[in-house]
Motif scaffolding. Sequence first.
Motif, PDB file in Angstrom:
ATOM      1  N   ARG A 134      -2.207  20.241 -24.314  1.00 50.45           N
ATOM      2  CA  ARG A 134      -2.721  21.568 -24.647  1.00 50.45           C
ATOM      3  C   ARG A 134      -1.784  22.177 -25.669  1.00 50.45           C
ATOM      4  NH1 ARG A 134      -4.121  25.019 -19.641  1.00 50.45           N
ATOM      5  NH2 ARG A 134      -2.271  23.900 -19.038  1.00 50.45           N
ATOM      6  N   GLY A 135      -2.347  22.841 -26.657  1.00 50.00           N
ATOM      7  CA  GLY A 135      -1.542  23.440 -27.717  1.00 50.00           C
ATOM      8  C   GLY A 135      -1.997  22.931 -29.056  1.00 50.00           C
ATOM      9  N   ARG A 136      -1.082  22.300 -29.799  1.00 46.08           N
ATOM     10  CA  ARG A 136      -1.420  21.770 -31.113  1.00 46.08           C
ATOM     11  C   ARG A 136      -2.326  20.549 -30.973  1.00 46.08           C
ATOM     12  NH1 ARG A 136       3.585  20.215 -33.952  1.00 46.08           N
ATOM     13  NH2 ARG A 136       3.490  18.431 -32.580  1.00 46.08           N
ATOM     14  N   ILE A 137      -3.412  20.562 -31.698  1.00 47.16           N
ATOM     15  CA  ILE A 137      -4.340  19.436 -31.734  1.00 47.16           C
ATOM     16  C   ILE A 137      -4.534  19.068 -33.202  1.00 47.16           C
ATOM     17  CG2 ILE A 137      -6.708  18.669 -31.219  1.00 47.16           C
ATOM     18  CD1 ILE A 137      -5.245  19.199 -28.659  1.00 47.16           C
ATOM     19  N   TYR A 138      -4.416  17.807 -33.522  1.00 46.80           N
ATOM     20  CA  TYR A 138      -4.647  17.268 -34.864  1.00 46.80           C
ATOM     21  C   TYR A 138      -3.567  17.590 -35.883  1.00 46.80           C
ATOM     22  CZ  TYR A 138      -9.305  16.148 -33.229  1.00 46.80           C
ATOM     23  OH  TYR A 138     -10.357  15.645 -32.513  1.00 46.80           O
ATOM     24  N   GLY A 139      -2.549  18.321 -35.544  1.00 48.55           N
ATOM     25  CA  GLY A 139      -1.531  18.679 -36.532  1.00 48.55           C
ATOM     26  C   GLY A 139      -0.890  17.488 -37.220  1.00 48.55           C
ATOM     27  N   HIS A 140      -0.634  16.413 -36.471  1.00 51.28           N
ATOM     28  CA  HIS A 140       0.008  15.231 -37.039  1.00 51.28           C
ATOM     29  C   HIS A 140      -0.987  14.146 -37.416  1.00 51.28           C
ATOM     30  CE1 HIS A 140       4.041  16.591 -36.515  1.00 51.28           C
ATOM     31  NE2 HIS A 140       3.903  16.738 -35.233  1.00 51.28           N
ATOM     32  N   THR A 141      -2.271  14.360 -37.135  1.00 56.23           N
ATOM     33  CA  THR A 141      -3.226  13.286 -37.397  1.00 56.23           C
ATOM     34  C   THR A 141      -4.048  13.519 -38.647  1.00 56.23           C
ATOM     35  OG1 THR A 141      -4.810  14.286 -35.871  1.00 56.23           O
ATOM     36  CG2 THR A 141      -3.364  12.575 -34.984  1.00 56.23           C
ATOM     37  N   ILE A 142      -4.561  14.730 -38.838  1.00 61.69           N
ATOM     38  CA  ILE A 142      -5.369  14.982 -40.036  1.00 61.69           C
ATOM     39  C   ILE A 142      -4.694  15.969 -40.983  1.00 61.69           C
ATOM     40  CG2 ILE A 142      -7.529  14.442 -38.857  1.00 61.69           C
ATOM     41  CD1 ILE A 142      -8.078  17.477 -38.746  1.00 61.69           C
ATOM     42  N   GLY A 143      -3.505  16.415 -40.624  1.00 66.93           N
ATOM     43  CA  GLY A 143      -2.767  17.287 -41.522  1.00 66.93           C
ATOM     44  C   GLY A 143      -3.181  18.745 -41.465  1.00 66.93           C
ATOM     45  N   ARG A 144      -4.083  19.097 -40.561  1.00 71.68           N
ATOM     46  CA  ARG A 144      -4.473  20.492 -40.346  1.00 71.68           C
ATOM     47  C   ARG A 144      -4.233  20.821 -38.890  1.00 71.68           C
ATOM     48  NH1 ARG A 144     -10.446  21.267 -41.932  1.00 71.68           N
ATOM     49  NH2 ARG A 144      -9.897  23.461 -41.731  1.00 71.68           N
ATOM     50  N   VAL A 145      -3.721  22.000 -38.635  1.00 74.01           N
ATOM     51  CA  VAL A 145      -3.379  22.374 -37.262  1.00 74.01           C
ATOM     52  C   VAL A 145      -4.602  22.954 -36.566  1.00 74.01           C
ATOM     53  CG1 VAL A 145      -1.962  23.871 -35.813  1.00 74.01           C
ATOM     54  CG2 VAL A 145      -0.971  22.768 -37.828  1.00 74.01           C
ATOM     55  N   GLY A 146      -4.823  22.494 -35.350  1.00 73.50           N
ATOM     56  CA  GLY A 146      -5.845  23.072 -34.493  1.00 73.50           C
ATOM     57  C   GLY A 146      -5.210  23.436 -33.172  1.00 73.50           C
ATOM     58  N   GLY A 147      -5.831  24.353 -32.492  1.00 69.25           N
ATOM     59  CA  GLY A 147      -5.376  24.719 -31.157  1.00 69.25           C
ATOM     60  C   GLY A 147      -6.434  24.309 -30.164  1.00 69.25           C
ATOM     61  N   GLY A 148      -6.023  23.751 -29.037  1.00 67.49           N
ATOM     62  CA  GLY A 148      -7.016  23.342 -28.060  1.00 67.49           C
ATOM     63  C   GLY A 148      -6.426  22.547 -26.932  1.00 67.49           C
TER      64      GLY A 148
END
Length: 198
Positions: A134-148
Motif C-alpha cells: 500500500r502506498g506507492r504503486i508503479y513509481g519504479h515500474t512505469i516511471g509515474r507515481v501512483g497511489g494505491g
Amino acid sequence: MAGADRTIETGTILATSASATSYTLVEHAPEIGDPRLSDLLRYWCAKRRGRSVPAYRDIDPIEIPGLLTYLWIHDYDPESERFRVRLMGEAVRSTYDCPVVGIDVEDLVTQAAYPVVSERYRAVLDTPAIGHGRGRIYGHTIGRVGGGERLYLPLADDEGHPRMILGATIYKLLDDPQAAAAVEAGLRPDTMSPVAVL
C-alpha cells in the motif's frame, strides 16, 4: 499465529542505484484497506479447499466481477526464471502503452525495478506467501507515481507447484507533484504473509 504483529524476517532488495526498498515477512494476515482486495483474499482462501495454495484451474475471474478490471495473472517459468503476463484487466493494462499479454514482466518494467518485482514474486511463490503493498504503486515500474494498494497471491499448476501469481492492483496515477510527494512520504514496505497464518 494470526493477528500477531511481530516481524519475523526482512528481505532487502535493490530498487535503484540510489535507494533500496524492502519487503517484510510477517506472522499475520495482510492488513488490507480496500474492501475489493479483501474480497479477493476471501475468494482465494475459499478456493484453497484444504490445500496450501489453490490451483489456477480453480480460479474463474467471472466469479469476482467487481475485480475483473484490476486483476492480473503472471506465470513463472522455473527453467528461465522469468515471469510472463497471462492476463491483465483493463484498469491495470491501461498504465502501459503497449499490448501486455504474453510479454515477459521484465520487458514491462524499468531495468532498476525488475529485481524488486522478481524478488517479491519469488517470495510469494517460494514461501508461499500473500504479498501486500500500500502506498506507492508503479513509481519504479512505469516511471509515474501512483497511489494505491496491491494484493498478490500464489496459484499452483496442475502438479500442485506454486507457479503463477494472481494479483489485483487498485490505484490512481498522481500527476500532481504534491500528491505524489505525499504518497512517497507514506511509503511502507510490502509485506509477505506466509499462507500458513490463515
